[in-house]
Design a protein around this motif. Structure first.
Motif, PDB file in Angstrom:
ATOM      1  N   SER A 125      -4.199   8.189  -2.471  1.00 26.15           N
ATOM      2  CA  SER A 125      -4.960   7.141  -1.789  1.00 26.15           C
ATOM      3  C   SER A 125      -5.351   6.054  -2.790  1.00 26.15           C
ATOM      4  O   SER A 125      -5.764   6.343  -3.914  1.00 26.15           O
ATOM      5  CB  SER A 125      -6.211   7.739  -1.160  1.00 26.15           C
ATOM      6  OG  SER A 125      -6.982   6.735  -0.543  1.00 26.15           O
ATOM      7  N   PRO A 155       2.239   8.767   2.264  1.00 24.16           N
ATOM      8  CA  PRO A 155       1.051   9.502   1.825  1.00 24.16           C
ATOM      9  C   PRO A 155       1.357  10.816   1.115  1.00 24.16           C
ATOM     10  O   PRO A 155       0.507  11.330   0.389  1.00 24.16           O
ATOM     11  CB  PRO A 155       0.278   9.747   3.135  1.00 24.16           C
ATOM     12  CG  PRO A 155       1.291   9.599   4.221  1.00 24.16           C
ATOM     13  CD  PRO A 155       2.290   8.603   3.727  1.00 24.16           C
ATOM     14  N   ASP A 157       0.863  -1.183   0.000  1.00 25.29           N
ATOM     15  CA  ASP A 157       0.000   0.000   0.000  1.00 25.29           C
ATOM     16  C   ASP A 157       0.899   1.233   0.000  1.00 25.29           C
ATOM     17  O   ASP A 157       1.432   1.641   1.031  1.00 25.29           O
ATOM     18  CB  ASP A 157      -0.904  -0.021   1.233  1.00 25.29           C
ATOM     19  CG  ASP A 157      -1.920   1.112   1.244  1.00 25.29           C
ATOM     20  OD1 ASP A 157      -1.622   2.178   0.672  1.00 25.29           O
ATOM     21  OD2 ASP A 157      -3.005   0.931   1.828  1.00 25.29           O
ATOM     22  N   HIS A 168       0.279   4.418  -0.589  1.00 21.96           N
ATOM     23  CA  HIS A 168      -0.239   5.607   0.096  1.00 21.96           C
ATOM     24  C   HIS A 168       0.002   5.506   1.603  1.00 21.96           C
ATOM     25  O   HIS A 168       0.409   6.481   2.240  1.00 21.96           O
ATOM     26  CB  HIS A 168      -1.728   5.772  -0.180  1.00 21.96           C
ATOM     27  CG  HIS A 168      -2.343   6.930   0.542  1.00 21.96           C
ATOM     28  ND1 HIS A 168      -2.039   8.242   0.238  1.00 21.96           N
ATOM     29  CD2 HIS A 168      -3.232   6.980   1.573  1.00 21.96           C
ATOM     30  CE1 HIS A 168      -2.718   9.041   1.033  1.00 21.96           C
ATOM     31  NE2 HIS A 168      -3.446   8.308   1.862  1.00 21.96           N
ATOM     32  N   ARG A 169      -0.213   4.337   2.150  1.00 22.99           N
ATOM     33  CA  ARG A 169       0.035   4.150   3.581  1.00 22.99           C
ATOM     34  C   ARG A 169       1.521   4.277   3.886  1.00 22.99           C
ATOM     35  O   ARG A 169       1.907   4.828   4.922  1.00 22.99           O
ATOM     36  CB  ARG A 169      -0.482   2.790   4.031  1.00 22.99           C
ATOM     37  CG  ARG A 169      -0.248   2.490   5.504  1.00 22.99           C
ATOM     38  CD  ARG A 169      -0.798   1.147   5.900  1.00 22.99           C
ATOM     39  NE  ARG A 169      -2.263   1.123   5.775  1.00 22.99           N
ATOM     40  CZ  ARG A 169      -3.009   0.044   6.000  1.00 22.99           C
ATOM     41  NH1 ARG A 169      -2.430  -1.095   6.360  1.00 22.99           N
ATOM     42  NH2 ARG A 169      -4.313   0.111   5.870  1.00 22.99           N
TER      43      ARG A 169
END
Length: 203
Positions: free
Chosen positions: A125, A120, A114, A116-117
């Protein structure tokens, strides 16, 4: 190697680094050096002679660092948006796996990152990275088709020695090499001094 085994291997070796090529120079800069594929740091090959020089240099340094007939992992991947479940994503459409040089290799998907995690500020997202891996044996010129696609900026592939703590990351212009220690890096950098950048930062 199964996807679970790959994930375990990755977490044991690179717990803070995603399987994305450009992060390695940031995370392991003290063990990194770069060679350029062509004289005078020319970025792209335009003639058969230049292609021969590029492949000769890349095969020579990768063989020297990773080892002849050594077990390696090839790791590549796709940037996606997380609009579908992992089971629904179609990796045959606009995927790195459709490249002819890669399509014949037994790549398997690993756990997605992930993005974005992870960061960010850099990634939107829903932005994810789907890594693929396969086990191979490194032999000179066996992966020339892959190296040519990388040199033409069509893909990125990590070449990771399973036993040695060494990584080769070809890109469009050269090869980034990562050694187990700064001392080992310095030894190889001296050996390949003629192929280094003239810039102070080594790029």
């Amino acid at each position: 190697m199964t996807a679970v085994q790959f994930d375990q291997f990755w977490l044991s070796r690179f717990p803070h680094t995603p399987p994305i090529s450009h992060y390695f120079r940031h995370d392991y800069g003290d063990k990194w050096f770069r060679i350029h594929s062509l004289p005078e740091s020319k970025r792209y090959a335009n003639t058969e002679a230049e292609w021969e020089t590029l492949l000769t240099r890349q095969n020579a340094v990768i063989t020297d660092v990773l080892g002849l007939d050594t077990s390696i992992l090839l790791v590549t991947g796709d940037y996606l948006y997380d609009e579908l479940s992992a089971e629904e994503v179609d990796f045959t459409l606009d995927s790195v796996l459709t490249l002819e040089s890669i399509a014949g290799l037994p790549f398997e998907p690993a756990t997605r990152t992930d993005l974005h995690r992870m960061d960010p500020e850099e990634y939107d997202s829903g932005r994810i990275y789907q890594p693929f891996f396969c086990e191979q044996i490194w032999r000179p010129h066996q992966f020339d088709a892959v190296l040519k696609d990388i040199a033409d900026d069509c893909t990125r592939v990590l070449f990771i020695a399973l036993e040695r703590e060494c990584i080769a990351v070809p890109y469009d212009g050269g090869v980034d090499l990562f050694l187990p220690t700064a001392e080992a890096r310095d030894t190889y950098r001296t050996k390949y001094q003629a192929w280094l950048s003239s810039r102070e930062d080594g790029l």
